[in-house]
Design a protein around this motif. Structure first.
Motif, PDB file in Angstrom:
ATOM      1  N   ILE A  44       0.642  -1.024  -0.228  1.00 41.87           N
ATOM      2  CA  ILE A  44       0.051  -0.139  -0.062  1.00 41.87           C
ATOM      3  C   ILE A  44       0.661   1.660   0.577  1.00 41.87           C
ATOM      4  CG2 ILE A  44      -0.209   0.098   2.463  1.00 41.87           C
ATOM      5  CD1 ILE A  44      -3.124   0.619   1.848  1.00 41.87           C
ATOM      6  N   GLY A  45       1.845   1.298   0.308  1.00 41.34           N
ATOM      7  CA  GLY A  45       3.107   2.808   0.969  1.00 41.34           C
ATOM      8  C   GLY A  45       2.817   3.607   1.589  1.00 41.34           C
ATOM      9  N   LYS A  46       3.591   4.126   2.330  1.00 38.10           N
ATOM     10  CA  LYS A  46       2.875   5.268   3.287  1.00 38.10           C
ATOM     11  C   LYS A  46       1.885   6.147   3.150  1.00 38.10           C
ATOM     12  CE  LYS A  46       7.979   4.890   5.812  1.00 38.10           C
ATOM     13  NZ  LYS A  46       9.208   5.440   6.060  1.00 38.10           N
ATOM     14  N   ARG A  47       1.785   6.775   2.191  1.00 45.07           N
ATOM     15  CA  ARG A  47       1.177   7.671   0.963  1.00 45.07           C
ATOM     16  C   ARG A  47      -0.314   7.263   0.981  1.00 45.07           C
ATOM     17  NH1 ARG A  47       0.964  10.974  -4.634  1.00 45.07           N
ATOM     18  NH2 ARG A  47      -0.382  12.710  -4.332  1.00 45.07           N
ATOM     19  N   ARG A  48      -0.156   6.221   0.642  1.00 45.53           N
ATOM     20  CA  ARG A  48      -2.040   5.368   0.481  1.00 45.53           C
ATOM     21  C   ARG A  48      -2.064   5.309   1.881  1.00 45.53           C
ATOM     22  NH1 ARG A  48      -0.747   1.755  -4.966  1.00 45.53           N
ATOM     23  NH2 ARG A  48       0.555   1.487  -3.218  1.00 45.53           N
ATOM     24  N   PHE A  49      -1.471   4.878   2.362  1.00 48.55           N
ATOM     25  CA  PHE A  49      -1.716   4.290   3.865  1.00 48.55           C
ATOM     26  C   PHE A  49      -2.053   5.709   4.928  1.00 48.55           C
ATOM     27  CE2 PHE A  49      -1.077   3.294   8.575  1.00 48.55           C
ATOM     28  CZ  PHE A  49      -1.431   1.818   8.803  1.00 48.55           C
ATOM     29  N   LYS A  50      -2.030   6.610   4.804  1.00 50.90           N
ATOM     30  CA  LYS A  50      -2.264   7.488   4.586  1.00 50.90           C
ATOM     31  C   LYS A  50      -3.512   7.787   4.398  1.00 50.90           C
ATOM     32  CE  LYS A  50      -2.253  12.551   6.730  1.00 50.90           C
ATOM     33  NZ  LYS A  50      -3.031  12.688   6.506  1.00 50.90           N
ATOM     34  N   ILE A  51      -4.029   8.274   2.721  1.00 50.68           N
ATOM     35  CA  ILE A  51      -5.083   8.150   2.116  1.00 50.68           C
ATOM     36  C   ILE A  51      -6.312   7.258   3.272  1.00 50.68           C
ATOM     37  CG2 ILE A  51      -6.018   8.666   0.438  1.00 50.68           C
ATOM     38  CD1 ILE A  51      -3.773   8.879  -1.449  1.00 50.68           C
ATOM     39  N   GLN A  52      -5.949   6.190   3.466  1.00 49.67           N
ATOM     40  CA  GLN A  52      -6.547   4.887   3.687  1.00 49.67           C
ATOM     41  C   GLN A  52      -7.144   5.764   5.642  1.00 49.67           C
ATOM     42  OE1 GLN A  52      -6.305   0.271   4.728  1.00 49.67           O
ATOM     43  NE2 GLN A  52      -4.812   1.665   4.282  1.00 49.67           N
ATOM     44  N   LYS A  53      -6.003   6.515   6.468  1.00 49.35           N
ATOM     45  CA  LYS A  53      -6.547   6.810   7.804  1.00 49.35           C
ATOM     46  C   LYS A  53      -6.946   7.597   7.664  1.00 49.35           C
ATOM     47  CE  LYS A  53      -2.163   7.524   9.861  1.00 49.35           C
ATOM     48  NZ  LYS A  53      -1.151   7.455  10.704  1.00 49.35           N
ATOM     49  N   ASP A  54      -7.197   9.126   5.818  1.00 54.18           N
ATOM     50  CA  ASP A  54      -8.260  10.286   7.105  1.00 54.18           C
ATOM     51  C   ASP A  54      -9.629  10.126   6.360  1.00 54.18           C
ATOM     52  OD1 ASP A  54      -5.745  11.639   7.197  1.00 54.18           O
ATOM     53  OD2 ASP A  54      -5.370  12.006   4.892  1.00 54.18           O
ATOM     54  N   VAL A 142      -9.301  -3.547   0.759  1.00 55.01           N
ATOM     55  CA  VAL A 142      -8.237  -3.916   0.437  1.00 55.01           C
ATOM     56  C   VAL A 142      -7.854  -2.908  -0.771  1.00 55.01           C
ATOM     57  CG1 VAL A 142      -7.561  -6.053  -0.902  1.00 55.01           C
ATOM     58  CG2 VAL A 142      -9.312  -6.128   0.485  1.00 55.01           C
ATOM     59  N   ASP A 143      -6.242  -3.029  -0.885  1.00 53.12           N
ATOM     60  CA  ASP A 143      -5.059  -2.468  -2.283  1.00 53.12           C
ATOM     61  C   ASP A 143      -5.660  -3.488  -3.325  1.00 53.12           C
ATOM     62  OD1 ASP A 143      -3.281  -0.853  -2.938  1.00 53.12           O
ATOM     63  OD2 ASP A 143      -2.162  -1.725  -2.585  1.00 53.12           O
ATOM     64  N   GLY A 144      -5.342  -3.335  -3.349  1.00 52.36           N
ATOM     65  CA  GLY A 144      -5.198  -4.422  -5.178  1.00 52.36           C
ATOM     66  C   GLY A 144      -5.863  -6.095  -5.180  1.00 52.36           C
ATOM     67  N   TRP A 145      -5.699  -6.932  -4.114  1.00 55.42           N
ATOM     68  CA  TRP A 145      -5.589  -8.272  -4.046  1.00 55.42           C
ATOM     69  C   TRP A 145      -5.554  -8.852  -2.702  1.00 55.42           C
ATOM     70  CZ3 TRP A 145      -2.527  -6.928  -7.954  1.00 55.42           C
ATOM     71  CH2 TRP A 145      -1.600  -7.243  -7.883  1.00 55.42           C
ATOM     72  N   PRO A 146      -6.165  -9.831  -2.160  1.00 49.18           N
ATOM     73  CA  PRO A 146      -5.355 -10.672  -1.473  1.00 49.18           C
ATOM     74  C   PRO A 146      -4.602 -11.367  -1.078  1.00 49.18           C
ATOM     75  CG  PRO A 146      -7.363 -10.476  -0.741  1.00 49.18           C
ATOM     76  CD  PRO A 146      -7.608  -9.968  -2.206  1.00 49.18           C
ATOM     77  N   THR A 147      -3.781 -11.208  -0.104  1.00 50.52           N
ATOM     78  CA  THR A 147      -2.335 -12.973  -1.215  1.00 50.52           C
ATOM     79  C   THR A 147      -2.861 -13.988  -0.162  1.00 50.52           C
ATOM     80  OG1 THR A 147      -1.388 -11.965   1.310  1.00 50.52           O
ATOM     81  CG2 THR A 147      -0.523 -10.824  -0.996  1.00 50.52           C
ATOM     82  N   ASP A 148      -4.460 -14.082   0.124  1.00 52.16           N
ATOM     83  CA  ASP A 148      -4.534 -15.753   1.064  1.00 52.16           C
ATOM     84  C   ASP A 148      -6.389 -15.605   0.228  1.00 52.16           C
ATOM     85  OD1 ASP A 148      -5.942 -13.995   2.505  1.00 52.16           O
ATOM     86  OD2 ASP A 148      -5.325 -15.084   4.010  1.00 52.16           O
ATOM     87  N   LYS A 149      -6.839 -16.925   0.460  1.00 52.72           N
ATOM     88  CA  LYS A 149      -8.062 -17.093   0.469  1.00 52.72           C
ATOM     89  C   LYS A 149      -9.155 -16.371   1.379  1.00 52.72           C
ATOM     90  CE  LYS A 149      -7.091 -21.080  -2.714  1.00 52.72           C
ATOM     91  NZ  LYS A 149      -7.760 -22.752  -3.170  1.00 52.72           N
TER      92      LYS A 149
END
Length: 418
Positions: A44-54, A142-149
């Motif tokens: 997700i990266g730091k910038r998008r993580f901040k957007i998620q928090k906002d 979810v950013d993109g897709w899950p890495t498990d089922k």
């Protein structure tokens, strides 16, 4: 000041103050317990993580969190899920906003399935602030897709009464779809594919536009009945009299009645399941719970039941249904037995009926022609007037379909949710 002038003034003033519009709750009388699963993976990266928090901070303000309304908690997931705070930890939107702002990204993979299992087993508990009477909601970002089922974990969570919403941001493009562990993971994870429980967002920069649509949905308590409604929360066993007195033509009418009742329910492995037993002196399991997991398959299985012919041992049939069907019933499903018979039983029905009643089975008795009224009342769950019915002719069976469905739903709706 005219109403139109007042509205214009509000609009002008709110445009000057970025958070003005959040001071008035978007939805009144929104009493839900909401867990947000935020994506903390490295992708997700730091910038998008901040957007998620906002985004979560804005949601908390729109919800107007408090004990009288919605309660909100947050889990961050990556390799493993971590509770940032429980439902009861903050009882005001102001405190919640400050807490969200302090969340630090954990990193790791995007193990959504593991996070769903975590909330199902640990999060919605009394000690964590779950209020019982308020619907449980889990919103997964979810950013993109899950890495498990996610399918199995979400199924178990839905069966526990958790309403699962997915907010997916920037899903995989055509070149990335080969990396997706579980294709169409959202459709497999949410209650239904109607679009109500899923909210795709084209980009992180458009996420803020999803605040109000999401809050409206999670506060729509009339639709937060993903796993627990009168139509999708049952294991229903039909116990069908196949004795000689019924006859081939009437037996087909009985099967049509069974099909008509079945048609009213939502059928799947996670919704209502249907099983059927035919009996004479002996008993035969026609199909078990979960053997057919679509409505079409169940209806076809009913149509294929062949008439047996023989005596009438209703008591033994009830005992058989309990052993073959209800012993395999899911613990969170309502157990419903519908016995259809046209004559007096050669064996005792009282003891078998009492035994299934004690197991929590809700029993309906449908008597036709020569059925014995006293036996129908023994079989039926109290009060008899709601669970026991008699028709003089097989052709009149259809009249009781809406009555039975109505009674099942009234009984369900009279019980506390969750």
């Amino acid at each position: 000041m005219l109403l139109s002038q007042w509205s214009q003034w509000i609009s002008n003033e709110c445009s000057k103050i970025s958070e003005c519009r959040w001071h008035i709750p978007l939805t009144a009388d929104c009493k839900v317990d909401i867990a947000f699963l935020m994506d903390g993976s490295w992708s997700i990266g730091k910038r998008r993580f901040k957007i998620q928090k906002d985004f979560l901070m804005e949601v908390s303000q729109v919800l107007s969190v408090g004990m009288a309304g919605p309660m909100m908690g947050i889990i961050q997931y990556g390799d493993d899920p971590v509770t940032e705070f429980s439902l009861r930890q903050f009882s005001s939107s102001k405190d919640l906003k400050l807490a969200i702002d302090k969340i630090v990204q954990k990193g790791g993979l995007s193990n959504v399935g593991k996070a769903l299992s975590y909330i199902n087993k640990h999060y919605f508990s009394d000690s964590n602030g779950n209020r019982g009477g308020a619907p449980n909601v889990a919103v997964i970002l979810v950013d993109g897709w899950p890495t498990d089922k996610v399918e199995e974990a979400s199924r178990l969570a839905r069966e526990s009464g958790i309403n699962i919403f997915f907010v997916t941001i920037e899903g995989p493009d055509d070149n990335e779809k080969q990396n997706v562990v579980e294709p169409n993971f959202v459709d497999k994870a949410v209650c239904r594919t109607s679009g109500f429980f899923s909210l795709p967002v084209a980009s992180w920069f458009a996420l803020r536009k999803a605040v109000q649509p999401l809050v409206k949905r999670v506060c729509d308590t009339d639709r937060l009945v993903c796993s627990k409604t009168c139509l999708n929360a049952n294991d229903i066993a039909f116990v069908i009299d196949g004795s000689s007195s019924v006859g081939t033509g009437n037996f087909r009418t009985v099967l049509q009645f069974v099909a008509n009742v079945t048609r009213e329910f939502e059928i799947s492995d996670t919704d209502t399941r249907v099983g059927a037993v035919q009996y004479t002196y002996e008993q035969r399991l026609e199909f078990a719970f979960g053997q057919h997991n679509t409505k079409a398959d169940v209806l076809n299985a009913v149509k294929r039941i062949s008439y047996w012919s023989g005596g009438t041992s209703t008591g033994a049939a009830i005992t058989y249904a309990a052993a073959q069907l209800f012993s395999k019933s899911k613990p969170n499903k309502r157990k419903i037995m519908i016995v259809i018979t046209d004559g007096r039983s050669y064996d005792d029905v009282r003891a078998p009926a009492l035994a299934v009643h004690r197991q929590g089975v809700i029993a309906y008795s449908i008597g036709i022609a020569w059925a014995a009224q006293d036996e129908l009342e023994y079989i039926a769950t109290d009060p008899d007037r709601d669970h026991s019915f008699f028709v003089d002719e097989f052709d009149n069976l259809y009249k009781y379909v809406p009555k039975i469905i109505n009674n099942i739903c009234q009984e369900f709706n009279s019980q506390p949710r969750n």
